[in-house]
Every structure is written in C-alpha cells, then in structure tokens.
Design an enzyme around this catalytic site. Structure first.
Site, PDB file in Angstrom:
ATOM      1  N   LYS A 165       0.865  -1.178   0.000  1.00 34.88           N
ATOM      2  CA  LYS A 165       0.000   0.000   0.000  1.00 34.88           C
ATOM      3  C   LYS A 165       0.903   1.230   0.000  1.00 34.88           C
ATOM      4  CE  LYS A 165      -2.753   3.168   2.170  1.00 34.88           C
ATOM      5  NZ  LYS A 165      -2.054   4.315   2.720  1.00 34.88           N
ATOM      6  N   GLY A 220       4.712   3.352  10.898  1.00 39.79           N
ATOM      7  CA  GLY A 220       3.924   4.573  10.928  1.00 39.79           C
ATOM      8  C   GLY A 220       3.575   4.993  12.334  1.00 39.79           C
ATOM      9  N   SER A 221       2.449   5.685  12.452  1.00 36.09           N
ATOM     10  CA  SER A 221       2.102   6.276  13.745  1.00 36.09           C
ATOM     11  C   SER A 221       1.471   5.248  14.676  1.00 36.09           C
ATOM     12  CB  SER A 221       1.118   7.427  13.537  1.00 36.09           C
ATOM     13  OG  SER A 221      -0.147   6.911  13.166  1.00 36.09           O
ATOM     14  N   GLY A 225      -1.222   2.465  13.494  1.00 41.72           N
ATOM     15  CA  GLY A 225      -0.686   1.122  13.703  1.00 41.72           C
ATOM     16  C   GLY A 225      -1.530   0.312  14.662  1.00 41.72           C
ATOM     17  N   GLU A 244       5.663  -1.036  13.407  1.00 44.04           N
ATOM     18  CA  GLU A 244       6.814  -0.323  13.964  1.00 44.04           C
ATOM     19  C   GLU A 244       6.313   1.109  14.094  1.00 44.04           C
ATOM     20  OE1 GLU A 244       9.041   2.033  14.218  1.00 44.04           O
ATOM     21  OE2 GLU A 244      10.265   1.621  12.439  1.00 44.04           O
ATOM     22  N   CYS A 281      11.792   7.603  13.418  1.00 41.22           N
ATOM     23  CA  CYS A 281      11.168   6.890  14.541  1.00 41.22           C
ATOM     24  C   CYS A 281      12.169   6.686  15.675  1.00 41.22           C
ATOM     25  CB  CYS A 281      10.562   5.568  14.101  1.00 41.22           C
ATOM     26  SG  CYS A 281      11.571   4.659  12.943  1.00 41.22           S
ATOM     27  N   GLU A 372       5.903  10.306  22.296  1.00 40.83           N
ATOM     28  CA  GLU A 372       6.564  10.852  21.125  1.00 40.83           C
ATOM     29  C   GLU A 372       5.806  12.069  20.596  1.00 40.83           C
ATOM     30  OE1 GLU A 372       6.240   8.440  17.587  1.00 40.83           O
ATOM     31  OE2 GLU A 372       8.157   9.157  16.828  1.00 40.83           O
TER      32      GLU A 372
END
Lengths: 503, 503
Positions: A165, A220-221, A225, A244, A281, A372
């Site tokens: 994707k 991603g976020s 996620g 992740e 990240c 984060e």
C-alpha cells in the site's frame, strides 16, 4: 467515482494527477488472490536471491530520477535521499545474501532414535513462507521503509509475494520504485502476483482484512498502527501484524559524561534530534541531563546549536500541524519551560526544546511529556542525582532505542543504566545517537509495546525475514519427497542442526 | 467466601477438599509482582540448566505418588501416565541441554565497519527473557502439558519466572508436581517468585490481564483459547498469547496405500483415534479413504478394531457430555452414516465412527464435520479419485498435523499431498499416526489458525523456548559491560554469528 491519485510538490504546493485511480476493494482482492496462487515461494532459493539482486540493480539504474521525485514529494533533500537510495539498494543485495546463506530456514534434522519417550521417528523441520504479505509504506522513508523497503525485501526473501500500500505522501515515488521491482520481476520471469501496488486509505483496510493475506508489515504512527493491529487480530483468521510505531527514545547523559563532554553532546544531540526535520522513529525525544553547571553547559550548547537549524518542510501539512499542536501542548504542561521554539508556518517546522524537572516528568500531569511528538523537538529532563534519574526513567514508556552517554568505561552509572535500557528498548547504545539504523546481521529495530506491536521481531536487518516464515516438521518422509533443504545429502549446502549438533 | 479447591477420584466420583482456597485476584497480582522483581532471568545459564535438571530429579523421585494421583484424577491409566512422567522428566533435562547449548540466544556480532550506508558502529544482538510468563495447565496431559509441562520448562529455560494456573480437573496432581518444582528451586537457592501456582477460573483471567505478565502459554479448547487470546490482545499493553487449541488432524489414505495395507491401516487408525480415550490434540479426527473394495476393507478393519475398544472414562463429565453431543450432532448431518457408536453413560465414552462422502463433507451443511470433536471419534470421508480428494481436502481447516498413508515412495499421490499438507499443518507425516509428539530439536507442535493462535512458534521441542525471548541489540558498549554472551572473548563458548559467519 473512485478518487484519483495525485502527487504534490511539497515545496511549491503544485499538484499533478498521476492518471491513476485509488484501488477499489475489488482491485485489492484481485491482487491478493493472484499473489496467493502465484507459486512465487516455490521458486529455488538461488533464483529468489538473483531476483532480489535484479531489483537492486533496477533501483540503482534509476537512482537519479527516483531521488529527484522523492525530493519533490518529501522535501527531505537530495543528500539524505541519495543515502536512502543507497541503503535501499544495499538492503535488497543484503537479503539476497541472507537467502543464499540459508540459515534463515532453521533446518533441523533428528534422525529416528530411541528416547526416554520410546522410539522416535525421523523428524525434519524448516521454515516455509507464510504466504502473501501486506506492506504499508511509511511517510518518512519514501524508499527504505516504503515500496522498495525492508518489509518488501525481507518478505520477498522469505518467499512471500507482497502487496504494497503506497503512502499517499509520495505516490509518484511509489510508482517509480514499484516500476523497478516489476521490471526486475518480469526480466527474471517471476510469476504474476509476485509484487503488487495499491493506493488509497480504503485499500489499506481491504489489504489487512483480505483472507489471502497472511501477515502485515507496517511503519507509521501509533494511532494508525494500533487500529490496524486490532483489525488484524479481530479477523476471522487473525494474522501477525508487525507494526513499527515510533517512540520517544530516551537519551541519558550521566554526570560524568556531562562533566567531560557537555558541549559535544549538546551539539550532537541537536544534530540527531533535528535530522530530517526530526522525522525519524528513532529521533531522541527525551534528553536526561543532570542539574548543575555541567548540565547547564550542555543545555546551552544544545540551545545554541538549535538556533542555527533552518526551518524545515515537514512530510505533510497534517504532520506539520500535529507537530505545532504537540509542541504547544507539551509547553503548556505546568512547570515546563520552553527553551527553543519559534512559530512555524503551514507545512513548516522549527526545532523546539522544552525543559522540565524530573518530578513533573514522572507525575500524572507529565503523561504528555513522555510520549513521542513527531518532529524536531525534545524534552530535556533535569535530574538531581542517579537515584532520581532511575526513578524518573522508570516512568518512561518502552522505546525502539535507549541511549546512554557516559564519561568513560568506568562510569559508575553505566551498569544500572544498561540494565534498565535493556528492559525498556530493542536497541541500547552508548556514546552515540539513535538515528541511523544499519542493515546488517545484528540489527534490532523494534522494542516493547508501544514502540512496536510485536517485540519478538525486528523490521530492519537479517532477522526481519523471520516475520514471514513459519516452521513445519516433516516426519518419516521419503528422502526424495522432502524439500531440498531437508534432504539427507544437504544439496543446498545450508547450515543445519543434525541430531542436536550444528553441521 | 472464596471457593475451596477439591480433588475428585474420576472413577469413584469421590471428592476431597485439598485444604486450599481458589486464588483471589490479590493472590495472582502478588505472585506476578514477586515474579517480576525476582531477578530469576539474571542468573547464569549454567545455574539455570542445573535448576531444570534438579526439577527433573525431584519429579523422578516422586514418580510413583504423582502417577497414582494423576490416575485418580484423570483415569488415564498407569502405563500412559508413567510414560507421560518419563517424558516430563526428560523434557526438563532436554531444556537444560538447550540452555547449555546456548544457540537459543541467537548471539550475533557485527564489528564496526564501513558499509554502503556509511560507517556502522559495533552492534551485538542476543535474545533476552521477556519477563514473567503465565502458563495454563491442560486437562488432557496432567503432567507433560500442565504444571511441570513444556510451557513451564521452556519458559524457565528462557529465563522467565512462571505463574501457572492449575487445571481444575487435576488440582492435587498440580500441587504435587508444583511441590517438586518448588523443592528444586529452594534447594538450588532460586529467588522467590521463580514459580508460582494459582487455582480457579478467575485466577486465569487475572493472570492473562496482569500487567507484570509478558506472555502466556495455553493448551486447551478453541473456545477458551480464543477468548483468552482476545483478552491478551486487548490489554492496554498487548502480550503474545501462544494458544495450542487442537484440531481435526486429517489422515489421508491414498488408493495405493489402501490397496497394499488396508487391514493394517484400519487397525492402526483405530488405535490412534482411541488412544487416551481420544483426548489428544493430535487425534486423527478425519480419515480420507478411497471408495471401492480396498477402502471398504480398510473401513471394515477399522470398525472391527473399534468394536474391541473398551468404554473409557473421560477427563471431566463436561468433556464427556460435549463428546456425546458432538457425536450426535455429527451423526445428524444429512447423508452421514454412523458406523460405530454406542450410547455412553455419564462421564464415559465409547468410540464412534461416522462415514460421509466427499460432497457432503465439503458442503456448507458439512461444516460441523470439519471441526474437531474432542474424544474417540473420527469421520471417514470416502473419495472417488485423487482430484476429488484434493478438492475435499481444500475444505479442511488447518490443523496441528496432516498425515498421509502411501503405498510406497513411488506413490503418485505423495508429492501433491505433501504440498497440500504443508500449507495446512505444522507437522506432516507419512505412514504413521499423528498421536505421539516427541521432545527433540526438530519438533513442531503448532499449525495455522485455528489449530494455534500463533503458527510461527511451537509448544513442543527445543524451538518452544523462542516464545519467551525477545532480541535486544547493543551498540558500541564497552566489552566488560556487555552481557557475557556478547563479550568479544565468548566466555560462554556459545555458537555465534560474527561479521556474517557462523563461529
């Protein structure tokens, strides 16, 4: 009407229709079905390795165009993107070698033997590909963690066809790099369905829920996620979801380190936390610095280095808006002191630095400080002594990385900090910066929840291949009918454990 | 008032209060907290291996009493339980050797080097214990998959303290065997919290949701396993849940095999499907037999062998009632023919055999035929030819095992059946019976959903230890501060991959 896919020049704001439509649920179902029946995983290992090499060569051959396109779409700059392309190319070649090495198959043979459980039959175990894998491209790495990224390379290495994707922030880079993969696949005579590319939010949901998909890789976020993780778990047939998700990545400066290298660490931390407009990240979002004169020098060096960092364009206007809100939110925690932070325009970001003391950080009101904030900002937490430091670190969420800066190897703080870091992260480092994750045999990119959805695996390095494999044992099978990896004569010349001993 | 724990003599129905209360949520929380702070995982590997050996010796020393107690509580019979105890003892010794071997740590060293990504720092990776593990004892193996079972032994081997939930069908056996583990732990000076035992349904729920528990091992029914799997996924911090849930375990007889060994296979299948009153997760519940004379001989031999099987006492009255209902339910599928099946009294079970043709089996109405019915019953599916056989097998759910009986190694059906079996199961076997799962290096006990909740792992054999470990990478750490497994001189003498090569 199906929405069309458009690319956007991030600096000029200009958009252009790519002449493509977003993928429909029917498109996704079709790609997944073709992948499932492709027979890709049955091709010989040497052919699979050659395919990965061919993909590397295709990407390398189109480097200039890919990098220019990625720079238009992400504004990450040519030097960074050239480096990312080199890494991406290397990653395919590295996984080709992982395939040739053969250890990833985990081949084990136990010949028939007597045992305290009675006679046991001949039993041989190896890993087989799980089946079609869904991969989600990341916003912040248009190459190394996107269409031609580590998830794709490791899944293909494992023998799994891949349906990717594209991230909406760089659809043209996705198409260009996908073109390289497809050309290599066609040149190598790979079966239809070996790789496929889909666009659009709904396509992502269809991908995770498609009955032919056997596992998903995502970078991603936390929000996206976690939502996809739940979706994968709640399918009629749940599948592994390797998310992740990023993390706050504590960086601890011991009193000895501050005494010896305050200026240097202040400058180094500033460079690491603002690298790529802070969009890593592994960006160090929490800096633990001792109170007192040495710590003050370090923070002053940090502030002064950040003053020289230029305003950066973030990956999307949404990310930039979240960053601005995040900085504001964190700065508004009672007791928080904003040391650096200029107003940022639409889509742009300036570095930010906010200082708090340990008590605020570890308090219930400090929850927002401990998460984060994606972008070029860090929270400096000042601590009075090592006891207070440990109590404060205990309040941190788990992370991808945990960094310690020490004076020298006799630093009394080192041992306990390493022990704590090991419980809190997937990678622990000394006297370095967490940004920069090499592709090699020892790499571990993935820590305890909430930094990843599955801490037993890594999304970077050789071991990343294990995410797409499941073991099967073969009992009492005629030798010629066994997979080559398990035949008695070891025709693939791979490392195996035979009757308990490595061979 | 907290309910008390009672043991029941399964044959006489007599119950006795064990003088214990079911564990309260506070008890469970307390055990888990003590486990989390025990420091068990930091003990040296050699000590850990010696502890496992000491546990084996304790169990061996009390074998007679344990087996007698288990027989009272489960009615599985002395020969079977003596065998199960030998296996259980061996399993501890085997995992002691897995620990001494050291390969389970997956130690990898990449020295600092240049790379296409620029210079890379020294990076070293190894597996560390996840933390306290929750283990659920199984009803059908009071020893090998219960308190002193494979989940406990492998988790302790990995360095994880264990909190075990006793199965209510054999609480006294659980207490007796737990006593052995505790005595060994005390004799070895293991920290408090290394092993703990809890009783009661609510204690199980508390265990899966306790914030200190980092993973769960479960052997039991699909319903209970799936519910606990959801619970583990939906925690604030989700944890791995390794559920081994049983399956229908297809056994396919090829036309050649039926032509050559009809009588022998009929008798062998009868023995396997009724072993332990059919209460094995690898019990062959589906037998695919060709139509025609050879298949008829096989089915006749099966029917005649089953006629000689005595009525058995099942593990609980609930299991026996479910079995009786399941047989009735399956027999009522239109077109199903009950070849064997006598009425069974409370708590007792007779073997059952139901025959259907392929079309019924694969039809929507045949769904009930394709699921496990726990107990001594199988469904015989008659097929006309290999094409029909393959279409029919495609309708099967995935299983722990997939068995093929062939004529000889040139049997034309073998290759395609092995290929299909590999996609459908975790263990594929030829000319044998799936019951009987040896403890060794090559074993794989776990297949795709719904047979297990996580097909990447095994609950039997050396690789079972991987369920309780997560990797951590150490970057640029002074040698003396590294874990011993990663120090340059390799003081533990374990196998490692150094700069890409096995050492």
């Amino acid at each position: 009407m199906t929405p069309s896919v458009t690319t956007r020049d991030l600096r000029s704001g200009e958009t252009r229709d790519l002449g493509l439509e977003e993928s429909t649920p029917q498109d996704v179902a079709q790609y997944c079905a073709v992948a499932a029946s492709s027979g890709y995983g049955e091709r010989p290992l040497t052919w699979r390795a050659d395919l990965l090499d061919a993909m590397a060569t295709e990407l390398e051959g189109r480097a200039e165009g890919i990098v220019a396109c990625a720079d238009r779409e992400t504004a990450l700059g040519l030097p960074r993107l050239e480096g990312e392309l080199r890494r991406t190319v290397y990653q395919f070649r590295f996984f080709a070698n992982v395939v040739r090495d053969g250890a990833f198959l985990g081949a084990v043979i136990d010949h028939a033997a007597d045992s305290p459980m009675g006679p046991l039959p001949d039993l041989r175990r190896m890993a087989i590909p799980l089946g079609p894998v869904g991969v989600f491209g990341a916003s912040n790495f248009p190459l190394a963690f996107s269409v031609p990224g580590g998830d794709t390379a490791s899944a293909l290495a494992a023998g799994c066809p891949v349906v990717i994707k594209a991230h909406p922030a760089h659809p043209e880079t996705s198409e260009l790099t996908f073109g390289c993969l497809i050309r290599a696949a066609q040149a190598m005579g790979a079966p239809d369905g070996t790789v496929a590319l889909v666009h659009g939010f709904d396509a992502g949901v269809s991908l995770v829920t498609d009955s032919h998909i056997s596992a998903v890789g995502f970078t991603g976020s936390f929000g996206a996620g976690q939502a996809l993780f739940r979706l994968a778990n709640n399918r009629q047939t749940p599948i592994p979801f390797y998310g992740e998700l990023g993390s706050a990545n504590p960086l601890v400066v011991t009193p000895d380190a501050a005494a010896m290298r305050a200026e240097e660490i202040g400058q180094g931390a500033a460079a690491s936390l603002t690298l790529g407009v802070g969009q890593f990240c592994t960006q160090p979002g929490l800096l633990f610095v001792p109170m007192g004169a040495d710590g003050d020098v370090l923070v002053a060096a940090l502030v002064s280095a950040l003053a020289n960092v230029e305003t950066g364009t973030m990956l999307t206007t949404g990310i930039a808006a979240s960053y601005a809100m995040g900085v504001q939110d964190i700065a508004s925690v009672p007791g928080a002191k904003q040391l650096v932070g200029a107003a940022t325009g639409a889509g742009q970001a300036n570095p930010a630095l906010i200082e708090v003391d340990s008590a605020i950080f570890a308090s219930p009101e400090g929850a927002r400080l401990r998460q984060e904030c994606f972008g070029p900002m860090s929270v400096v937490v000042r601590y009075a002594n090592l006891d207070e430091l440990h109590r404060t670190l205990a309040a941190c969420e788990s992370s991808l990385t945990f960094t310690v800066h020490i004076g020298d190897e006799h630093d009394e703080a080192l041992s306990d900090l390493l022990k704590l870091g090991t419980t809190k992260a997937g990678r622990v480092l000394v006297n370095g910066y967490p940004t920069g994750v090499g592709v090699n045999w020892a790499q571990q990119h993935g820590g305890p929840w909430p930094s990843t959805t599955n801490s037993l695996h890594t999304s970077v390095g050789a071991a990343g291949i294990a995410r797409w494999l499941r073991p099967v044992a073969f009992q009492n099978i005629p030798d010629a009918a066994l997979p080559l990896a398990l035949q008695e004569a070891n025709p693939l010349h791979i490392p195996r454990r035979v009757d308990g001993s490595a061979q």
